[in-house]
Design an enzyme around this catalytic site. Structure first.
Site, short mmCIF file in Angstrom:
data_model
loop_
_atom_site.label_atom_id
_atom_site.label_comp_id
_atom_site.label_asym_id
_atom_site.label_seq_id
_atom_site.Cartn_x
_atom_site.Cartn_y
_atom_site.Cartn_z
N HIS A 397 0.78 -1.23 0.00
CA HIS A 397 0.00 0.00 0.00
C HIS A 397 0.81 1.28 0.00
O HIS A 397 0.24 2.36 0.01
CB HIS A 397 -0.93 0.04 1.22
N LYS A 585 -9.51 13.81 3.91
CA LYS A 585 -8.64 12.64 3.93
C LYS A 585 -7.81 12.76 5.19
O LYS A 585 -7.84 13.78 5.86
CB LYS A 585 -7.74 12.60 2.69
N ARG A 586 -7.07 11.71 5.53
CA ARG A 586 -6.21 11.85 6.69
C ARG A 586 -5.24 13.03 6.52
O ARG A 586 -4.83 13.35 5.40
CB ARG A 586 -5.43 10.54 6.92
N LYS A 591 0.08 14.48 1.80
CA LYS A 591 -1.19 14.83 1.15
C LYS A 591 -1.33 16.35 0.95
O LYS A 591 -2.20 16.82 0.26
CB LYS A 591 -2.36 14.28 1.97
N THR A 693 -8.51 6.71 -2.83
CA THR A 693 -9.85 6.25 -3.21
C THR A 693 -10.86 7.38 -3.03
O THR A 693 -11.91 7.37 -3.66
CB THR A 693 -10.30 5.04 -2.37
N LYS A 697 -14.42 8.64 -5.20
CA LYS A 697 -15.75 8.93 -4.64
C LYS A 697 -16.23 10.31 -5.09
O LYS A 697 -17.41 10.49 -5.39
CB LYS A 697 -15.70 8.88 -3.11
C1 PLP Z 1 -12.31 7.15 1.18
C2 PLP Z 1 -11.98 7.52 2.56
C3 PLP Z 1 -10.65 7.74 2.93
C4 PLP Z 1 -9.51 7.68 1.93
O1 PLP Z 1 -9.40 8.93 1.32
P1 PLP Z 1 -8.11 9.33 0.45
O2 PLP Z 1 -8.47 10.66 -0.13
O3 PLP Z 1 -7.98 8.28 -0.62
O4 PLP Z 1 -6.97 9.37 1.36
C5 PLP Z 1 -10.37 8.09 4.24
N1 PLP Z 1 -11.35 8.20 5.15
C6 PLP Z 1 -12.65 8.03 4.83
C7 PLP Z 1 -13.69 8.19 5.88
C8 PLP Z 1 -13.01 7.67 3.53
O5 PLP Z 1 -14.30 7.45 3.22
#
Ligand code: PLP
Length: 861
Positions: A397, A585-586, A591, A693, A697
């Site tokens: 990952h 995101k985190r 990031k 991911t 979304k």
């Molecule tokens: C999809 C998702 C993530 C991952 O987000 P990234 O932008 O890919 O880091 C993290 N937390 C939650 C709650 C998510 O739904």
């Protein structure tokens, strides 16, 4: 509709049970099939029956009526009614698995970021609308009921959410699967923002009882830690190894149903709880036993207490290794017990089971499976190795060094003395293999050995033993093959493959965005729910003014929904007609939330200098949890909130710019956020985000991406094209070559860009911290004055800043052209098909797992 019919039938039969004064768990007075036959006369969903069931549940559980029940009690009563329907399919699925004995994937993951279950289960039972209407008729809002459910936040971020999406896709595609994980008593901490700072509050998600779990004490197993290994030779001269003087706990599984979409398949997520092995009693112990009993009791209590809140970063905490071994050992024991119900020859195991290791966290599975096969099943090493290496596969990952797990040998050996011996032997044989292939090349041994420099390198073990090693996006896999894991790739080229991540459209469109989901169904039919590529038919509508207008109205309604959430949670008024520009995101330096907020500061400066400049009103929305000990990440949260304070309270800019930090980012509010976004910020330093991911979304919900050529952004770009995405910044090759040559100097950038210099200086001149000019000094230093052992601007924020600002300017200009923007949004949705986790899972099945689908027929039930 079949399922709605059965929901009705099941609810009627429940009612009948209640009328007969049968309590839950007692024997039915009528044979079940007879009840069902009786009820099949009217095959429509009966709201009356549903409400009756809910009110019976309330009566039996709480001695209450619908009118005096709390929202939480209503949630529990509704969930029980839904669970009851799921149970039939769960039983039926198990029956098929027992009868057909198909090959099963065990998806082993330390994290499952499930999100709420009630709404998702109703979606997958295709009963959401009916239940919503039924509740409506008694004045109950299904959203308010869903809001009563805690998020089972058994994960940090993307990795855990991926595991959850995979479970959904596996069940929907009809593949037999078990998720294997840990039932943490406390999930991801709840984030509160106080004076702009993040505060971590325990997330006691189990406090009201969780209706969608089932304790399975009949499948409990012992897991042993510590002690020493006693070797002995039997009368045949064979060596035996026995762990002595150990502590142990009992692993007790809780199963959660994973409901497939409209196909009667219900798989299981088994998450393990730890209980003390010996009932603890004061009298029966002498002093030595007493101490040991206390220790075992404590071990059990501590083992599953916390989820470590680190994302893409590991600290070598002893308890974490214990957690890993705990759930891995228990899961393998349960898998082998299932296997043995049908088979006596363990050589058949690879035909019946595959263990997919989600990152290095579960890779102790390699040694544990070997240990069981050699010590307990008495196979030869070679036979055991042959079986193991055909049963385990590994997903990588990240390429970031701080996320690769390494354990000090001292800890590993002390906690897992016998498992360590096995690792040692695997390593010994592998090093021989390296030496054969590269005689005298110590560098190869240094890089590839499992044991080196006093450490156990988990990724190396996973690669040596796994028959498949996959990255999670094309670019990431190429970097693995060509850079990070190049030596392994040279040795085992056939193992390496790519599986670009995906997301489930059931949760992130059908549930998260019902308006857009219904609209898409009207336009192209409902097929997209199980085949996301069907949305490509929306291309035909991209130019249609009517379709564009309909889309715009839906987006606006979702923005109003989010604005309401923000008003309730943050007390901030945001304008739904401004551009919603979102980064959720985190919080991690790679990031680059810092680059985003620096750019907001830059815009603010420009608007202040030139109030009449051309500027489309924009709301910058952030949501992110930071690991509790991650200083720069936490300071970035404070900075975002401080900038928000200044900007949101400056009347002179006429509300053109707003900044919102949404507290406690998690799956449930993520669903509201994605649906409302216009702009998706995917701005990681190229090469650092393995896939992402969140990016998918947003795309699914018709947001346009501003992003770097990183992770799956690259593939989104391939799908949707340069006209419908805003790409900026250095390429991964450029980043990697600067890293290798150590030739990046952020001070040059700073010196050559006055506007950027001004922004960076504002970190330390009190503009956003009037009472403490030093508050953001660490962030400033991270860019320009690296501390001992650090690299200045490690994530190339200053290097990419100008290119980022230019891309943002393009967004400003493009958004004004409403028709063009909406067309691009529709084209994003139309091209999102590839990013369904259904596609990802089918690739895992075809290339790695080789599973057959099961069919579960409820007709005769
Ligand atoms: C999809 C998702 C993530 C991952 O987000 P990234 O932008 O890919 O880091 C993290 N937390 C939650 C709650 C998510 O739904």
């Amino acid at each position: 509709m079949k399922r709605i019919g059965r929901l009705m039938v099941r609810l009627l039969s429940l009612q009948l049970k209640n009328n007969n004064l049968c309590t839950r768990g007692s024997i039915n007075l009528l044979p079940f099939s007879a009840i069902r036959r009786n009820m099949m006369r009217d095959n429509t969903f009966s709201k009356k029956v549903f409400i009756k069931t809910v009110s019976d549940n309330l009566k039996n559980k709480y001695r209450k009526t619908i009118d005096d029940a709390t929202q939480q009690e209503l949630y529990q009563a509704v969930s029980e009614a839904v669970k009851d329907v799921i149970m039939d399919e769960w039983i039926a699925t198990q029956r098929v698995m027992d009868k057909d004995d198909p090959k099963v994937v065990y998806y082993m993951s330390m994290e499952f970021l499930m999100g709420r279950a009630l709404g998702n289960n109703l979606i997958n039972l295709s009963a959401y609308k009916e239940v919503k209407e039924a509740l409506n008729e008694i004045g109950v809002d299904i959203n308010a009921i869903e809001d009563q459910e805690p998020d089972p936040a058994l994960g940090n971020g993307g990795l855990g959410r991926l595991a959850a999406c995979f479970m959904d896709s596996l069940a929907t595609l009809g593949y037999p699967a078990y998720g294997c994980g840990i039932r943490y008593r406390y999930g991801m901490f709840k984030q509160q923002i106080s004076d702009g700072f993040q505060i971590e509050v325990p997330d006691n998600w189990l406090k009201d009882g969780y209706p969608f779990e089932l304790r399975r004490p009949e499948y409990c197993y012992e897991v042993k830690f510590g002690g020493y290994v006693q070797e002995s030779t039997d009368e045949n001269g064979e060596l035996h190894f026995e762990q002595k003087d150990y502590q142990s706990v009992l692993a007790v599984p809780y199963d959660m149903p994973i409901v497939g979409y409209d196909n009667n398949v219900v798989n299981s997520l088994m998450i393990w709880d730890a209980e003390p092995k010996n009932g603890f009693s004061l009298e029966s112990f002498d002093q030595g036993d007493y101490d040991k009993a206390v220790e075992q009791e404590n071990l059990a209590r501590n083992l599953v207490e916390v989820l470590y809140p680190n994302d893409n970063h590991v600290k070598g905490k002893e308890l974490r290794l214990k957690q890993q071994y705990f759930f891995v050992s228990a899961s393998i024991q349960r898998a082998l017990a299932r296997f043995k119900k049908h088979h006596s020859d363990l050589k058949d195991l690879p035909n019946k089971a595959v263990f997919q290791m989600n990152d290095t966290h579960p890779t102790v599975a390699v040694a544990e499976l070997m240990r069981i096969l050699v010590d307990e099943e008495h196979l030869s090493w070679d036979d055991a190795w042959d079986i193991t290496t055909r049963c385990v596969a590994y997903t990588n990952h990240t390429i970031m060094a701080e996320a690769l797990e390494k354990w000090p040998i001292e800890i590993f050996q002390r906690l897992l003395p016998r498992v360590y011996q096995i690792v040692d032997e695997i390593n010994r044989r592998f090093v021989m293999q390296i030496n054969e292939r590269y005689p005298g090349n110590e560098d190869k041994v240094r890089k590839m050995a499992i044991l080196y420099d006093g450490q156990v390198k988990m990724a190396n073990m996973a690669i040596v033993a796994g028959y498949s090693v996959n990255g999670v996006a094309k670019l990431h896999t190429e970097i693995l093959k060509n850079q990070e894991l190049h030596d392994f790739y040279e040795m085992f080229p056939e193992k390496f493959n790519n599986k670009t991540n995906g997301i489930t459209q059931r949760r992130f469109l059908a549930h998260a965005n019902p308006l857009l989901a219904d609209w898409a169904t009207k336009k192209v039919g409902a097929g997209w729910i199980t085949d996301l590529t069907m949305l490509s038919k929306l291309k035909a509508y991209a130019d249609s003014p009517v379709a564009q207008q309909e889309f715009a109205e839906i987006k606006r309604a979702n923005k109003v929904r989010l604005a309401k959430y923000i008003k309730e949670h943050n007390g901030i008024d945001v304008n739904p007609d401004s551009i919603f520009d979102v980064q959720v995101k985190r919080l991690h330096e790679y990031k680059r939330q810092l680059m985003n907020i620096l750019h907001v500061m830059y815009l603010y400066n420009k608007i202040k200098e030139n109030p009449s400049m051309d500027f489309y009103p924009r709301t910058f929305i952030f949501g992110a949890k930071a690991a509790a000990g991650y200083r720069n990440a936490k300071k970035t949260i404070k900075l975002i909130n401080s900038v928000a304070d200044v900007i949101n309270n400056d009347a002179s800019i006429d509300g053109k710019l707003k900044v919102v930090f949404i507290e406690d980012y998690k799956v449930s509010n993520a669903e509201i956020i994605f649906a409302a976004a216009d702009v998706s910020e995917q701005i990681s330093t190229a090469s650092k985000e393995a896939s992402g991911t969140g990016n998918m979304k947003f795309m699914l919900n018709g947001a346009l991406t501003i992003g770097t050529m990183d992770g799956a952004n690259v593939e989104m770009f391939d799908e949707v094209g340069a006209d419908n995405m805003f790409i900026f910044g250095m390429s991964s090759d450029e980043v990697i070559s600067h890293e290798n040559r150590h030739d990046y100097n952020p001070v040059d950038v700073y010196n050559n860009d006055a506007e950027l210099r001004k922004v960076v200086n504002q970190l330390v001149d009190g503009t956003y911290s009037p009472n403490d000019h030093e508050l953001f000094r660490e962030l400033y230093n991270s860019l320009l004055n690296p501390q001992q052992g650090q690299v200045a601007d490690r994530y190339f924020i200053l290097a990419d800043f100008r290119s980022y600002a230019n891309a943002q300017q393009k967004i400003n200009d493009y958004y004004k052209n409403k028709s063009a923007w909406r067309k691009s949004a529709l084209l994003n949705i139309a091209h999102v098909g590839k990013f369904s986790s259904d596609r990802t899972i089918q690739e895992y099945v075809d290339d790695i797992w080789h599973l057959d689908r099961i069919t579960v027929n409820m007709a005769g039930v």
